[in-house]
Write a protein that holds these residues in place. Sequence first.
Motif, mmCIF file in Angstrom:
data_model
loop_
_atom_site.group_PDB
_atom_site.id
_atom_site.type_symbol
_atom_site.label_atom_id
_atom_site.label_comp_id
_atom_site.label_asym_id
_atom_site.label_seq_id
_atom_site.Cartn_x
_atom_site.Cartn_y
_atom_site.Cartn_z
ATOM 1 N N GLY A 1 0.838 -1.187 0.000
ATOM 2 C CA GLY A 1 0.000 0.000 0.000
ATOM 3 C C GLY A 1 0.876 1.240 0.000
ATOM 4 N N GLN A 2 0.662 2.122 0.970
ATOM 5 C CA GLN A 2 1.471 3.330 1.090
ATOM 6 C C GLN A 2 2.657 3.148 2.042
ATOM 7 O OE1 GLN A 2 0.742 6.065 -0.847
ATOM 8 N NE2 GLN A 2 -0.736 4.648 -1.742
ATOM 9 N N THR A 3 2.819 1.935 2.572
ATOM 10 C CA THR A 3 3.892 1.662 3.527
ATOM 11 C C THR A 3 5.114 1.106 2.812
ATOM 12 O OG1 THR A 3 2.293 1.189 5.281
ATOM 13 C CG2 THR A 3 4.538 0.360 5.594
ATOM 14 N N VAL A 4 6.279 1.657 3.106
ATOM 15 C CA VAL A 4 7.535 1.128 2.572
ATOM 16 C C VAL A 4 7.999 0.007 3.498
ATOM 17 C CG1 VAL A 4 9.918 1.637 1.935
ATOM 18 C CG2 VAL A 4 8.142 3.375 1.603
ATOM 19 N N LEU A 5 7.959 -1.238 3.010
ATOM 20 C CA LEU A 5 8.417 -2.357 3.831
ATOM 21 C C LEU A 5 9.937 -2.360 3.939
ATOM 22 C CD1 LEU A 5 6.027 -5.259 2.748
ATOM 23 C CD2 LEU A 5 5.842 -3.697 4.695
ATOM 24 N N TRP A 6 10.619 -2.024 2.856
ATOM 25 C CA TRP A 6 12.066 -1.810 2.917
ATOM 26 C C TRP A 6 12.505 -1.027 1.695
ATOM 27 C CZ3 TRP A 6 15.375 -4.109 -0.779
ATOM 28 C CH2 TRP A 6 14.864 -5.192 -1.496
ATOM 29 N N ARG A 7 13.653 -0.406 1.800
ATOM 30 C CA ARG A 7 14.212 0.367 0.700
ATOM 31 C C ARG A 7 15.706 0.107 0.629
ATOM 32 N NH1 ARG A 7 12.546 5.966 1.092
ATOM 33 N NH2 ARG A 7 10.934 5.372 2.584
ATOM 34 N N ALA A 8 16.278 0.290 -0.553
ATOM 35 C CA ALA A 8 17.702 0.028 -0.726
ATOM 36 C C ALA A 8 18.228 0.820 -1.916
ATOM 37 C CB ALA A 8 17.949 -1.462 -0.949
ATOM 38 N N GLU B 1 4.712 -5.003 12.428
ATOM 39 C CA GLU B 1 3.736 -5.324 11.388
ATOM 40 C C GLU B 1 4.398 -5.438 10.021
ATOM 41 O OE1 GLU B 1 -0.494 -3.629 9.547
ATOM 42 O OE2 GLU B 1 0.471 -2.621 11.246
ATOM 43 N N ALA B 2 5.331 -4.530 9.726
ATOM 44 C CA ALA B 2 6.013 -4.583 8.430
ATOM 45 C C ALA B 2 6.775 -5.890 8.274
ATOM 46 C CB ALA B 2 6.958 -3.394 8.284
#
Length: 384
Positions: free
Chosen positions: A69-76, A282-283
């Motif tokens: 959705g609008q949540t970033v679970l992870w970024r790299a 939650e993520a």
Amino acid sequence: MHFRRLPRLFPALIAAALLAGCSAVGVGSRSSAPDPRVAAPPADQPPVRRDLKYVVVDVEANELRFMDGQTVLWRAPVGTGTGFRLAGTDRHWNFNTPSGTMYVQFKEQNPTWIIPDWWFIENKRPIPPENSPLRRQEGGLGAAAVYLGNELAIHGTDKPELLGRRVSHGCIRLSDANALRLFHNVQVGTPVVIVGTAPLLGEQPDSVAAFTRAARRVTRAPNPLDRLSTAALLTRLERQLGAADTAAAWTATAHTLLERGLKEDAPALRGLLSRARQAGTEARRDEYGTFLADAFSRGSLRVTVSLNRIDADARERAAADIVDATMGLWHGGLDDQTTPWPTRRVPRDRLGPEGQAGWLAIQRAEEAYRTRFGASRARTAGRN
């Protein structure tokens, strides 16, 4: 354990056909990221839903984001195309990363790079025949690759120090650890939205080719977790999942257990399934579900039987994770011919008694998913 053989559907496209090749070639600058923009997908594909899971690649920020959705679970950080142009005798190549909405076509671990013509041209070497062994580079695409079609892939690298810059011939490069993580996160059909633009820089200078790796076998270091017993790995995973911080060390442990579990290590697979929805955030719980969905997609029968052999509460949690993650990565309708309901992978009448409880748990999870999301997902125009 005895497994009845089930028919398998093999991808129509192989990696060599999907990817003409990409590798590190230069350096560039990093700029701030724009707000993600979802481009219109091809007419025969479902629209990207902003309430489901998908991947965003920002070529201006040189960053990949795995979204729920609008949540970033992870970024790299990633490496993207240099923007240079290379001319050959009868064709030319633009080494930019294209923007737009694409979909995962195929994924694999330990891919072999089929070296394209441009590599030989920029390194001033004779172009060998198409089937020449000189075109094969073991380890050239890192630990894992996710193919998007149109000669484009997201893949690992043995030069992580170049990430965060414009360093490729167009492909999207991740560290090997994050390439494996993404491999487990996505399924065939998962949308990948490439946003932002980067300038084209004209003809590629000869000096840029100096950054290109020689065509050679790239030897990857062994996985240090392979030395640990399955029991030790499960203890480690439980501790990492319950940690209050946002560290991603658990993904390497889960990867090691998952690969063992799909190779006859039944305790590893049962332990992985038993820890569904036990993560501290939650993520992390949401992402853990994608690992279980990946295990199911690659070993449906084995996972179904393993569900049968864990306690009832854990079975229901794991089945719900598998269904929620599988359907959360699918942006089409719930009743399309190609909708990936997990029970479609393992027909119940092909299972022996050892798989019935697991199959029924998955069926209940599918019914619960329809109850929760059927109305909103019915508005999605799906693939037929």
